[in-house]
Design a protein around this motif. Structure first.
Motif, short mmCIF file in Angstrom:
data_model
loop_
_atom_site.label_atom_id
_atom_site.label_comp_id
_atom_site.label_asym_id
_atom_site.label_seq_id
_atom_site.Cartn_x
_atom_site.Cartn_y
_atom_site.Cartn_z
N GLY A 172 0.79 -1.22 0.00
CA GLY A 172 0.00 0.00 0.00
C GLY A 172 0.82 1.26 0.00
N VAL A 173 2.14 1.13 -0.07
CA VAL A 173 3.03 2.28 -0.05
C VAL A 173 4.03 2.15 -1.21
CG1 VAL A 173 4.79 3.55 1.23
CG2 VAL A 173 2.84 2.53 2.44
N VAL A 174 4.17 3.22 -1.98
CA VAL A 174 5.23 3.27 -2.98
C VAL A 174 6.43 3.92 -2.31
CG1 VAL A 174 5.93 3.97 -5.29
CG2 VAL A 174 3.52 3.54 -4.80
N SER A 175 7.37 3.08 -1.90
CA SER A 175 8.51 3.56 -1.11
C SER A 175 9.48 4.34 -2.00
CB SER A 175 9.23 2.38 -0.47
OG SER A 175 9.81 1.56 -1.50
N ALA A 176 10.45 4.97 -1.33
CA ALA A 176 11.47 5.71 -2.07
C ALA A 176 12.25 4.77 -3.00
CB ALA A 176 12.41 6.41 -1.09
N ASP A 177 12.51 3.56 -2.53
CA ASP A 177 13.23 2.59 -3.37
C ASP A 177 12.39 2.18 -4.58
OD1 ASP A 177 15.43 2.64 -1.72
OD2 ASP A 177 14.87 0.82 -0.60
N GLU A 178 11.11 1.99 -4.35
CA GLU A 178 10.24 1.60 -5.47
C GLU A 178 10.11 2.74 -6.47
OE1 GLU A 178 7.20 -1.67 -3.48
OE2 GLU A 178 6.97 0.44 -2.94
N LEU A 179 10.04 3.96 -5.98
CA LEU A 179 9.98 5.11 -6.88
C LEU A 179 11.26 5.24 -7.70
CD1 LEU A 179 8.26 7.71 -4.53
CD2 LEU A 179 7.31 6.79 -6.65
N GLN A 180 12.40 5.02 -7.05
CA GLN A 180 13.67 5.11 -7.77
C GLN A 180 13.77 3.98 -8.80
OE1 GLN A 180 16.07 7.65 -7.48
NE2 GLN A 180 16.59 6.64 -9.41
N ALA A 181 13.30 2.81 -8.43
CA ALA A 181 13.32 1.69 -9.38
C ALA A 181 12.46 2.00 -10.60
CB ALA A 181 12.83 0.41 -8.69
N ALA A 182 11.32 2.66 -10.37
CA ALA A 182 10.45 3.04 -11.49
C ALA A 182 11.13 4.06 -12.39
CB ALA A 182 9.14 3.59 -10.95
N ALA A 183 11.83 5.01 -11.78
CA ALA A 183 12.55 6.02 -12.56
C ALA A 183 13.67 5.37 -13.37
CB ALA A 183 13.09 7.11 -11.64
N ASP A 184 14.40 4.45 -12.72
CA ASP A 184 15.50 3.76 -13.42
C ASP A 184 14.96 2.95 -14.60
OD1 ASP A 184 17.26 4.84 -11.59
OD2 ASP A 184 17.40 3.01 -10.37
N ALA A 185 13.86 2.26 -14.39
CA ALA A 185 13.28 1.45 -15.46
C ALA A 185 12.81 2.34 -16.61
CB ALA A 185 12.11 0.63 -14.92
N ARG A 186 12.28 3.50 -16.26
CA ARG A 186 11.84 4.45 -17.28
C ARG A 186 13.02 4.89 -18.14
NH1 ARG A 186 7.30 7.91 -17.17
NH2 ARG A 186 7.54 9.83 -18.37
N ALA A 187 14.13 5.21 -17.49
CA ALA A 187 15.32 5.64 -18.23
C ALA A 187 15.87 4.50 -19.09
CB ALA A 187 16.38 6.13 -17.25
N ASP A 188 15.95 3.31 -18.52
CA ASP A 188 16.50 2.16 -19.26
C ASP A 188 15.66 1.85 -20.50
OD1 ASP A 188 18.44 1.96 -17.33
OD2 ASP A 188 17.53 0.27 -16.28
N GLU A 189 14.36 1.97 -20.38
CA GLU A 189 13.50 1.71 -21.53
C GLU A 189 13.74 2.71 -22.65
OE1 GLU A 189 8.71 1.21 -22.57
OE2 GLU A 189 9.36 1.68 -20.53
N LYS A 190 13.93 3.96 -22.28
CA LYS A 190 14.17 4.98 -23.30
C LYS A 190 15.53 4.81 -23.96
CE LYS A 190 11.00 8.53 -21.70
NZ LYS A 190 10.81 9.98 -21.39
N VAL A 191 16.53 4.40 -23.20
CA VAL A 191 17.83 4.11 -23.79
C VAL A 191 17.70 2.98 -24.81
CG1 VAL A 191 20.15 3.21 -23.35
CG2 VAL A 191 19.18 4.94 -21.82
N ALA A 192 17.00 1.93 -24.42
CA ALA A 192 16.81 0.79 -25.32
C ALA A 192 16.07 1.20 -26.58
CB ALA A 192 16.05 -0.32 -24.59
N ASP A 193 15.06 2.05 -26.44
CA ASP A 193 14.29 2.51 -27.60
C ASP A 193 15.17 3.34 -28.54
OD1 ASP A 193 12.03 1.28 -26.67
OD2 ASP A 193 11.12 3.09 -25.84
N LEU A 194 16.02 4.19 -27.97
CA LEU A 194 16.90 5.02 -28.80
C LEU A 194 17.89 4.16 -29.57
CD1 LEU A 194 17.56 8.09 -29.34
CD2 LEU A 194 19.44 7.78 -27.71
N LEU A 195 18.49 3.19 -28.89
CA LEU A 195 19.44 2.31 -29.56
C LEU A 195 18.75 1.46 -30.62
CD1 LEU A 195 21.56 1.15 -26.49
CD2 LEU A 195 22.29 2.68 -28.32
N GLU A 196 17.56 1.00 -30.33
CA GLU A 196 16.83 0.20 -31.31
C GLU A 196 16.53 1.02 -32.57
OE1 GLU A 196 12.74 -2.49 -31.71
OE2 GLU A 196 13.18 -1.44 -29.85
N LYS A 197 16.26 2.29 -32.39
CA LYS A 197 15.90 3.14 -33.52
C LYS A 197 17.10 3.47 -34.39
CE LYS A 197 13.52 7.46 -34.67
NZ LYS A 197 12.75 8.61 -34.14
#
Length: 252
Positions: free
Chosen positions: A162-187
């Motif tokens: 029931g809580v989005v902790s600081a670690d979970e928020l950071q993990a979400a931000a990291d995953a967001r960045a990693d996905e965009k890097v992968a998309d850029l390289l794929e393109k």
């Protein structure tokens, strides 16, 4: 990018006219005075008393301004090619300006990661500023109960407490960045070596820069020579029932 966008806008403005009827051929083939095309299927934009269709003339003037580099009143195949090259270079430079942080003309995975990590950090700050109302670095029902907070908890609360902790928020931000890097390289990273070169960027953007020119030629290049003349662009005829008909009169 500006050249390509302007040209694309010009092409888009023609969409309502794409299905315009072809001009009728008169008996003497002169195509003047009554808005009919000449005997060989070519018109000169003259009709309804010798007037050029105003939208056709506006388009031609705009095309000359953008493509007629030598101001000779026609747009050659070479002028189109030069404009495409310029537009592609501009698009490439925009990509490099955003991601090539060391300005060496290429984009490494590390450079892309750095750019997207910064974007992700900004995203996380915005998320906390908006929804972490008690400033504890987490998002939970303690911050309020509404549709958006519920969605955030459902999406990022990995341990379902029931809580989005600081670690979970950071993990979400990291995953967001990693996905965009992968998309850029794929393109852009065609050889998959982890580095995007200027040549790889050009290979992607050149077809995009070519599209508006291809659309113009497909619509108006009557003799398929890769160039455009005023006559080809301003062809007009007066269809049955009156009014203007303007558009490409290519024979199929």
């Amino acid at each position: 990018m500006k050249i390509a966008l302007i040209a694309a806008s010009l092409v888009a403005s023609l969409a309502p006219l794409q299905a315009a009827p072809k001009a009728r051929v008169n008996g003497n083939g002169n195509g003047h005075g009554n808005g009919n095309a000449n005997g060989n299927g070519h018109g000169n934009g003259v009709g309804n008393g010798g007037r050029v269709h105003p939208q056709a003339q506006r388009l031609w003037n705009a095309l000359l301004e953008k493509y007629d580099a030598d101001d000779d009143g026609t747009i050659s195949e070479e002028e189109f090619a030069d404009a495409v090259d310029a537009a592609a270079e501009e698009m490439k430079d925009e990509v490099l300006a955003k991601y090539d942080t060391d300005e060496d003309g290429s984009i490494s995975t590390e450079e892309a990661q750095g750019v997207f990590d910064e974007e992700a950090a900004e995203w996380l700050d915005t998320l906390l500023d908006r929804f972490d109302t008690n400033d504890d670095g987490e998002i939970s029902e303690d911050d309020g109960s509404n549709f958006l907070i519920d969605r955030i908890i459902d999406k990022y609360d990995e341990d379902d407490d029931g809580v989005v902790s600081a670690d979970e928020l950071q993990a979400a931000a990291d995953a967001r960045a990693d996905e965009k890097v992968a998309d850029l390289l794929e393109k852009y990273d065609d050889d998959e070596d982890g580095t995007i070169t200027s040549e790889e960027i050009l290979a992607v953007v050149e077809p995009v820069a070519q599209e508006p020119v291809d659309a113009l030629l497909e619509r108006f290049d009557e003799n398929d020579d890769g160039a455009l003349t005023e006559e080809e662009v301003t062809q007009a005829g007066r269809p049955q029932g009156g009014g203007w008909a303007w558009g490409k009169m290519k024979r199929r």
